[in-house]
Design a protein around this motif. Structure first.
Motif, short mmCIF file in Angstrom:
data_model
loop_
_atom_site.label_atom_id
_atom_site.label_comp_id
_atom_site.label_asym_id
_atom_site.label_seq_id
_atom_site.Cartn_x
_atom_site.Cartn_y
_atom_site.Cartn_z
N VAL B 12 0.84 -1.07 0.03
CA VAL B 12 0.11 -0.11 0.04
C VAL B 12 0.81 1.16 0.05
N TYR B 14 1.34 5.52 -0.30
CA TYR B 14 0.63 6.87 0.01
C TYR B 14 1.76 7.82 -1.20
N GLU B 19 -0.50 10.42 -10.14
CA GLU B 19 -1.00 9.10 -10.50
C GLU B 19 -0.41 8.79 -11.86
N LYS B 23 1.80 5.10 -12.00
CA LYS B 23 0.95 3.93 -12.24
C LYS B 23 1.57 3.25 -13.32
N GLN B 38 -1.42 -1.00 -3.96
CA GLN B 38 -2.71 -0.27 -4.16
C GLN B 38 -2.19 1.21 -3.51
N TYR B 39 -2.67 2.13 -4.09
CA TYR B 39 -2.16 3.46 -3.89
C TYR B 39 -3.42 4.56 -3.33
N ILE B 40 -3.05 5.55 -2.67
CA ILE B 40 -3.76 6.76 -2.64
C ILE B 40 -2.81 7.92 -2.85
N THR B 41 -3.51 9.13 -3.42
CA THR B 41 -2.45 10.25 -4.01
C THR B 41 -2.96 11.46 -2.81
N LYS B 59 -2.34 1.35 7.03
CA LYS B 59 -2.20 0.37 6.10
C LYS B 59 -0.94 0.60 5.16
#
Lengths: 536, 315
Positions: B12, B14, B19, B23, B38-41, B59
């Motif tokens: 995971v 951050y 993106e 990606k 999995q990622y969140i920007t 996470k």
């Protein structure tokens, strides 16, 4: 009003107050010793002057545009008024940062407007005013925010304007005098409410002012956080903003005090519209001009850019739309339900309830990222306690359940936009005379029965309008959505953030266009409702 | 054992890097190793706050961010952990990683002078200090001082010349401005091209991107001879990473040739791994001497730099 509503109101205010309290509590934290002296010496004098100028400009601009357009479409024989009456709401779906980007792109030195002028007038032409200036940012924010004033004052004119004008005329006023001396003062509480929203929005804005490199109090907050790495210093600055807005809300209340504004009965249905006569052409040019500047021009530019990136459209875009729609709808429902409880509690409630409603409005005035942290920290604190409890009960760690959940995201967004639904529903309730409550009570209709049978039917237009406003605001919102979204729950505004984080706004034209269309859905729906409801 | 680890079995991330830039790297990694990403920007500041709040129950395994100042800050806030890895020390030169091993640089970005080819000779523009001279009056374009890239650049000037001299330079820049400062580098480059100003300071990849879009751009890059300011984007494993082994694997993989090539090509940056060649378009800009910001002092110097710019009324 029922005790239930009153305690509900305290509960809601308490929840919404938590992030604000967290931010104010930052005064207990240490900040770099030279932070405040430096800010006070070099930054604050400049940003305070800028912020006052911005507020004055945007409030004046939105007041003039909003009220005059509301008057023209609601009361006069303006050509195209049927279309314009809802079309003038459409810019509400346009995020101010998108509008800002479009106008900077069009009007800067290297942009098409000035390049064209130089081609005609010679390469040496330099007389074009600088767009990245106070004037530029006030221009764009006025265009983005006037719909609040327009929508709310139009509702006031539609419900009471005709009667007010008739009363004024019967006392011998000219149409002009009847407007300035009767209709406008009578609409004052609603206009003030809308202007308060505009002021809070302008104070909290970061995206648009950054585009114009215009330094405000909010940019100073971000400087403390991002630049000096002091979230505590940023929160301390933000708490000053909270105090200022609280004073603003009290001032608004003081202006309305000891005055009662209620509806003069049912709106006259087919009252004669005022004839504009010789002013018809300039009035029409003005209204259509505003629509062109706030909507047609930016949409055309967005479409040109979006056409270039159309190939990047895929099934992911559809998921983004669904996420934005669901988030907007659920948050709108929550924020309106909460606003309804607060409004009902305020009917006949005393000072404490009113204070609760004012506290509940404060979230709107905080810069999004600051409020995001204020929402996040208490939430994650509760979450750790829950996880600790679950660990003791189950013997294993279940991880954080609230953080990064849809529940947390809706809670945060509802807290942010409660002020919006509250303004709409509260102003609707102000038009219901207290005598109606008393009359209902004499028939034994009290408490929830009264709310259900008397208030809700009368409030439904205000509730629908409030829901629409919140929906559109949620769809446009960026920082809170970014910080609280669950994995995979990206929305259109998140996508715009991702595409623009390196400053390439043109790439974001496609999601921006789709975002605009998504925001237009409830506006179009509302306008249909209104036309059907008004029976004309 | 965490429930999330049982369910996800993925790294995971951050990320403060956009993106579009990460990606393709993650997709190739998953293809090669079978490990999902999995990622969140979000912005750096928000991600660091998030990591601090989530603490031991986060996470997130990996934090990706841009700018040495931000990496320094993340390490300072205690959200990262030191990673010992022969692969990483082999791939990433010492000056591009944290002495405490909490983060590793993954790409290098140079901030240098862009000039109008029709009106300026490269040798007259090739100096940060020189842009403060009166001959550039009304000819200089700058991006806002709010951007961390400018803060780091001024921090380097402070490190080289001391605060007093740096103040004089920045004061000179502000006096030379042709117009209000710009919100981004791309608009600045377009302004030079359109003739609004003659010189400006930009990150090289913005120039590369615009040149790719608009080959007839009448702008070129000049390299200050006493050293070009370079900064890093990088990543570190989070302090409480639930999937540490996979996170280290991803970090090591990103320092390797395949990922470095993607970093370099997608965004026209310079690879941090010296064994990987930059994109042909980037190589065509010619060689220059790097002057890397002092990473262990980046945060402290950044504060000084912002104060210098505030005093100069540099917006």
């Amino acid at each position: 009003m029922t005790g239930f509503a009153r305690w509900g109101a305290y509960g809601i205010a308490a929840v919404v107050a938590v992030p604000v309290v967290v931010i104010v509590a930052a005064w207990l934290l240490p900040v770099p010793a030279d932070l405040w002296p430096h800010l006070a010496e070099t930054v604050l004098p400049r940003v305070l002057a800028n912020t006052v100028l911005l507020l004055a400009g945007v409030l004046t601009g939105t007041f003039l545009l909003g009220v005059s357009l509301a008057w023209l479409t609601a009361m006069t024989d303006l050509p195209g008024r049927r279309f314009l009456s809802w079309a003038l709401l459409a810019p509400m779906a346009m995020p101010a940062y998108v509008l800002g980007f479009v106008y900077c792109g069009l009007l800067e030195f290297a942009g098409p407007a000035q390049t064209g002028l130089r081609a005609v007038l010679g390469e040496g032409f330099r007389a074009f005013p600088e767009i990245r200036s106070a004037g530029g940012v006030i221009f764009v924010m006025t265009l983005a925010l006037y719909p609040y004033v327009y929508m709310i004052s139009r509702a006031a004119f539609v419900t009471q304007g005709v009667k007010a004008m008739e009363a004024g005329r019967s006392l011998g006023c000219s149409p002009r005098a009847a407007f300035f001396r009767v209709a406008l003062p009578m609409a004052r509480p609603w206009i003030l409410g809308a202007l308060t929203l505009v002021a809070m929005e302008a104070l909290a804005d970061f995206g648009t002012v950054s585009m114009f490199v215009y330094e405000t109090f909010t940019t100073a907050i971000y400087k403390a956080w991002y630049g000096f790495f002091s979230p505590a210093g940023a929160a301390q600055l933000a708490s000053l903003l909270v105090i200022f807005v609280f004073a603003l809300l009290w001032a608004k209340h003081a202006l309305e005090r000891r005055k009662r504004f209620v509806s003069l009965g049912r709106p006259a249905q087919r009252a004669a519209r005022l004839r504009l006569g010789r002013t018809k052409a300039p009035a029409a040019a003005f209204a259509w001009g505003v629509f062109a500047l706030a909507f047609v021009v930016p949409v055309a530019q967005l479409l040109v850019w979006a056409a270039r990136t159309l190939s990047s459209a895929d099934e992911r875009l559809f998921a983004l739309v669904v996420h934005s729609l669901v988030l907007g709808a659920v948050t709108a429902a929550v924020a309106c339900a909460a606003a309804l409880v607060l409004t009902m509690a305020q009917r006949g409630g005393g000072k404490p309830v009113r204070l609760a409603a004012q506290v509940a409005s404060l979230g709107y005035a905080l810069p999004g990222s600051v409020l995001a942290v204020g929402v996040f920290l208490p939430l994650v604190w509760v979450d750790h306690r829950l996880a600790g409890f679950a660990e003791r009960m189950l013997g294993r760690d279940v991880g954080l359940l609230l953080t990064g959940s849809l529940f947390a995201m809706v809670l945060g967004l509802a807290a942010r936009f409660l002020a919006v639904s509250l303004t709409s529903i509260g102003s609707g309730a102000a038009r219901i005379p207290p005598s109606l409550d008393e009359a209902a009570a004499t028939f034994g209709v009290r408490g929830w029965q009264a709310v259900k049978r008397v208030h809700l039917p009368l409030l439904s237009p205000a509730i629908v309008a409030g829901a629409m406003l919140v929906f559109v605001d949620v769809v446009k919102e960026m920082p809170l959505t970014l910080m609280t979204r669950p994995f995979g729950w990206d929305t259109l505004s998140v996508r715009i953030f991702e595409l623009t984080s390196e400053g390439e706004w043109q790439k974001a034209a496609l999601p921006a266009t789709v975002l605009l269309l998504t925001g237009l859905i409830p506006i179009a729906w509302l306008s249909r409702e209104e036309r059907v409801g008004a029976g004309r | 054992m965490q429930l999330s680890a049982l369910v996800l079995s993925a790294v995971v991330v951050y990320s403060a890097r956009g993106e579009d830039l990460i990606k393709p790297v993650f997709e190739t990694f998953t293809k090669e190793t079978g490990i999902k990403v999995q990622y969140i920007t979000d912005t750096e500041a928000a991600l660091v706050q998030r990591l601090k709040g989530e603490a031991a129950r986060t996470k997130a395994d990996l934090l990706i961010t841009v700018d040495a100042g931000n990496l320094w800050q993340a390490a300072q806030e205690g959200v990262l952990q030191p990673i010992e890895s022969a692969t990483l020390s082999d791939n990433i030169p010492a000056h591009l990683r944290d002495p405490g091993k909490q983060w590793y640089g993954l790409s290098v970005r140079a901030r240098t002078v862009a000039y109008a080819t029709k009106r300026v000779k490269p040798e007259e523009a090739a100096s940060y200090e020189g842009l403060a001279e009166p001959k550039w009056k009304g000819r200089l374009c700058l991006r806002t001082s709010k951007k961390v890239y400018n803060q780091s650049l001024v921090a380097m000037l402070v490190a080289q010349h001391g605060e007093e001299k740096a103040q004089k330079i920045v004061d000179g820049w502000v006096a030379n401005l042709a117009t209000e400062v710009f919100p981004n580098d791309t608009d600045l480059l377009k302004a030079i091209d359109a003739g609004q100003c003659d010189v400006g300071l930009v990150n090289t990849y913005y120039f590369g991107r615009l040149k790719r879009e608009k080959p007839d751009l009448a702008v070129a890059l000049a390299w200050p001879s006493n050293g070009v300011h370079v900064n890093v984007s990088g990543a570190g494993v989070t302090k409480y990473a639930p999937n540490k082994a996979e996170a280290v694997k991803l970090l090591e993989w990103m320092s390797g040739p395949a990922a470095q090539k993607i970093f370099a090509d997608v965004n026209l940056e310079f690879p941090a791994n010296p064994k990987v060649e930059p994109d042909a378009a980037v190589k065509a800009w010619g060689p220059f001497k790097q002057d890397v910001i002092n990473v262990s002092k980046a945060g402290e110097l950044q504060s000084v730099a912002i104060k210098v710019m505030d005093r100069a009324k540099y917006r």
